[in-house]
Design a protein around this motif. Sequence first.
Motif, PDB file in Angstrom:
ATOM      1  N   LEU A  34       1.754   5.658  -4.084  1.00  0.00           N
ATOM      2  CA  LEU A  34       0.830   4.530  -4.000  1.00  0.00           C
ATOM      3  C   LEU A  34       0.688   3.897  -5.382  1.00  0.00           C
ATOM      4  O   LEU A  34       0.546   4.599  -6.386  1.00  0.00           O
ATOM      5  CB  LEU A  34      -0.533   4.980  -3.479  1.00  0.00           C
ATOM      6  N   LYS A  35       0.723   2.575  -5.413  1.00  0.00           N
ATOM      7  CA  LYS A  35       0.619   1.864  -6.683  1.00  0.00           C
ATOM      8  C   LYS A  35      -0.261   0.624  -6.517  1.00  0.00           C
ATOM      9  O   LYS A  35      -0.039  -0.183  -5.620  1.00  0.00           O
ATOM     10  CB  LYS A  35       2.010   1.452  -7.185  1.00  0.00           C
ATOM     11  N   THR A  78      -1.854  -3.839  -3.633  1.00  0.00           N
ATOM     12  CA  THR A  78      -1.615  -2.398  -3.542  1.00  0.00           C
ATOM     13  C   THR A  78      -0.390  -2.133  -2.677  1.00  0.00           C
ATOM     14  O   THR A  78      -0.223  -2.743  -1.627  1.00  0.00           O
ATOM     15  CB  THR A  78      -2.832  -1.677  -2.938  1.00  0.00           C
ATOM     16  N   TRP A  79       0.432  -1.200  -3.122  1.00  0.00           N
ATOM     17  CA  TRP A  79       1.694  -0.887  -2.451  1.00  0.00           C
ATOM     18  C   TRP A  79       1.722   0.598  -2.111  1.00  0.00           C
ATOM     19  O   TRP A  79       1.424   1.437  -2.952  1.00  0.00           O
ATOM     20  CB  TRP A  79       2.858  -1.229  -3.379  1.00  0.00           C
ATOM     21  N   ILE A 123       3.566  -0.130   3.304  1.00  0.00           N
ATOM     22  CA  ILE A 123       2.726   0.185   4.467  1.00  0.00           C
ATOM     23  C   ILE A 123       1.538  -0.774   4.588  1.00  0.00           C
ATOM     24  O   ILE A 123       1.076  -1.051   5.698  1.00  0.00           O
ATOM     25  CB  ILE A 123       2.264   1.653   4.385  1.00  0.00           C
ATOM     26  N   PHE A 124       1.059  -1.312   3.477  1.00  0.00           N
ATOM     27  CA  PHE A 124      -0.058  -2.252   3.524  1.00  0.00           C
ATOM     28  C   PHE A 124       0.387  -3.675   3.840  1.00  0.00           C
ATOM     29  O   PHE A 124      -0.422  -4.609   3.787  1.00  0.00           O
ATOM     30  CB  PHE A 124      -0.836  -2.223   2.210  1.00  0.00           C
ATOM     31  N   ARG A 169       5.788  -4.740   6.161  1.00  0.00           N
ATOM     32  CA  ARG A 169       5.914  -3.308   6.399  1.00  0.00           C
ATOM     33  C   ARG A 169       7.263  -3.014   7.049  1.00  0.00           C
ATOM     34  O   ARG A 169       7.611  -3.565   8.087  1.00  0.00           O
ATOM     35  CB  ARG A 169       4.775  -2.833   7.299  1.00  0.00           C
ATOM     36  N   SER A 170       8.040  -2.123   6.416  1.00  0.00           N
ATOM     37  CA  SER A 170       9.395  -1.839   6.879  1.00  0.00           C
ATOM     38  C   SER A 170       9.581  -0.343   7.073  1.00  0.00           C
ATOM     39  O   SER A 170       8.954   0.476   6.390  1.00  0.00           O
ATOM     40  CB  SER A 170      10.431  -2.365   5.876  1.00  0.00           C
TER      41      SER A 170
END
Length: 721
Positions: free
Chosen positions: A629-630, A655-656, A678-679, A708-709
Amino acid sequence: MSLNKNTVLVYISFLICALALSQEQETVQKDSMAMQNLSEVVVTGESQVMSLSKKLFKVGVLNQQDIAKVAGNNLADILNYNLNITVTPSPSTGRSTINMFGLDGQYVKVLIDGIPMASDNGMGNNIDITQINLEDVERIEIVEGSMGVLYGDNAVAGVINIVTKRGLEQDDSWQVQLSVQEETVGKEYSLFDEGRHIQNLKATHQINDKVSYAIGASRNDFAGFFNGYKGKNYVKIEDNRVVNDSLRGQEWNPKEQLTVFGNLNLNLGKHNVFYKIQYYDESVNVYNHNVIGRLDNNGKPNPTALDEIFDTDRLLNNLNVSGPINGQTIYNLSFSYQNQKRYYQQYVYNILQQGIESYIANDLSQSSKIWYSKGFVSNIVPKSDFFNLQLGYEFTHQTGFDAIATGEYSTDVVENTLENYDFFGVADFNLSDKFSVFPGARYTNNSQFGNKLIWSLSSTYNITNTFKIKAVLGSAFRAPNFEELFFYFVDANHNVQGNPNLNPEDGISVFLDLENKYQIGDSGIFRAGIKSFYFDIQDKIANVQTDDGENGTLFTFDNVDYSKILGFSLENSINLNNWQASLGATYMGESTRIDASENSNSDYLWSFNLQSSIGYTIPSWDTTLSAQLKYTGRTQVVLETDEDSLVVGQTDDFTWLDASVRKGVTKNFDITLGARNIFDIVTVNSTSVPTGAHGTTAASSRLFGNGRSFYLKLLYNLNFN
């Protein structure tokens, strides 16, 4: 400071990890997950021959396990997880470049086995990192801070080195690797026309303990991202006429990449010879959103569009020879020839007939031929405990041109030449058992701007065996690249040219790094680090507009502004039994001044960045679970207003989050299943900053993701004699 609500998951993930670590676990073999808090190794790409540099800089490493966990196919897939690196994509061109400590790709040097990589308009800088395939990579080394003395101009924010795998470590003489990878792009996927489709093949032969070679190929087919657009064959027709609703084409343009490589590794006594050849081809299709409404001879609609294709070809030849000269004194010689060409096609596409009607342009728009050599001798005074020395040279000869239009005024495009002759040295003074100082200098002679001196002063203080302090003070030196000097784009409507009279940027770069390691039980390690950094860059090169002397506007480059960056980072990681976790944070301020703009703003824009990762290995299932998470805070960006002027603005925070599961099904067969973004980040707002009563605020958005992939990778690995 704005904080997306999703970032609370950073704390949740770290709390879960902390609770889990309190439980007693069995001692097992580790599979390190702390990609952002990179373990220290010897300096970039020259670990076995550069004895001085291991003391100069803290060097992080991402290994094959780190790459495999996120199913990384190219460098962009893996670097975005680093705390102080942001990958910035361009959907229109398909390029993704690095932003490191708030400085763009012009300030980061990218190397392959210690040799700078050729880009569209430079040597080692502003590299499109989606073009760097990872299937043949042993590890990725990252050095943060000014590296100008050892690696030349433009190594201001840091150096990233891609180290090629050499030979086989096990007893088998053959290894064959085959993998396929299928990904969605957002919600879009089909076997051929949507999504991302990757195939890799590599064969390695260890002939004996002295000779090995490898050959391989990789194909990455990215079908683009529609995101509401309706493709190249879409047209809206109402009442026998074309309605131009600008929905044709795609949000992210499709591209196909092919990489073919071969390596030869020879161990001749104590000397090593390594040769790498690589061919790269990339095709980017640009489908115009606007449709030209026409009627055929029968009065029926016959719509067309003006589309483009950009095709890049690159041939790389790298040779490295290293070994001892006398005893512990080591030499290292590198030679490289790289040839890159970009072809440009513009054509009329008939939408209803789904074919090309005619070509407007079909030309070679960019060409670079680069000869490069670097050599150095290290550990020159091996018998002295107090003093040591390293001396070397670097030579670059680049010829080429860049012209992306062939209009009425572009026939005078000529080939230009840029040369560098550099000599450098680094001394090692061991003032005590714990304290060392390393002064260094590089004399560079450039054919365009003459002679310059790059300098640095590094020091290391070992408080204990595990608690170390490293400091680096040096030149923030960046020379103009080929594009800024010689770019040429002139037609009836445009006049964009480089400026051969540019001066190099210069200034100060300061890095201070403290790290301590703590033993937890018999096998656990906790790393805690803090760093501070400061950049003061003067004569910064920026885009400007001026009078072309014929009552028109010339868009060019000039030394007009400055940039200052101040920041602090905390980085922590823990490895205990089956658990791995990391948590890092950076607080950074950027100040940019554009003297040519009335709306300049030199105030610091402060941003807060967070990075967290967590992983758990289940040995009995041969399975690894991981998540990264970043949170990326606000950053400064130079925006162009409707009046074609430049203002300093900001990009909002986002946010990633990624997650994956890697499972060993059999001894030779692995499956990786995961999710990216995911976000569901697609666009991030960018706005200019008001500058008083007469200031204005412009708003736009920048594309950062394609939704989202989900991906599935199948890897088959066969070893035999």
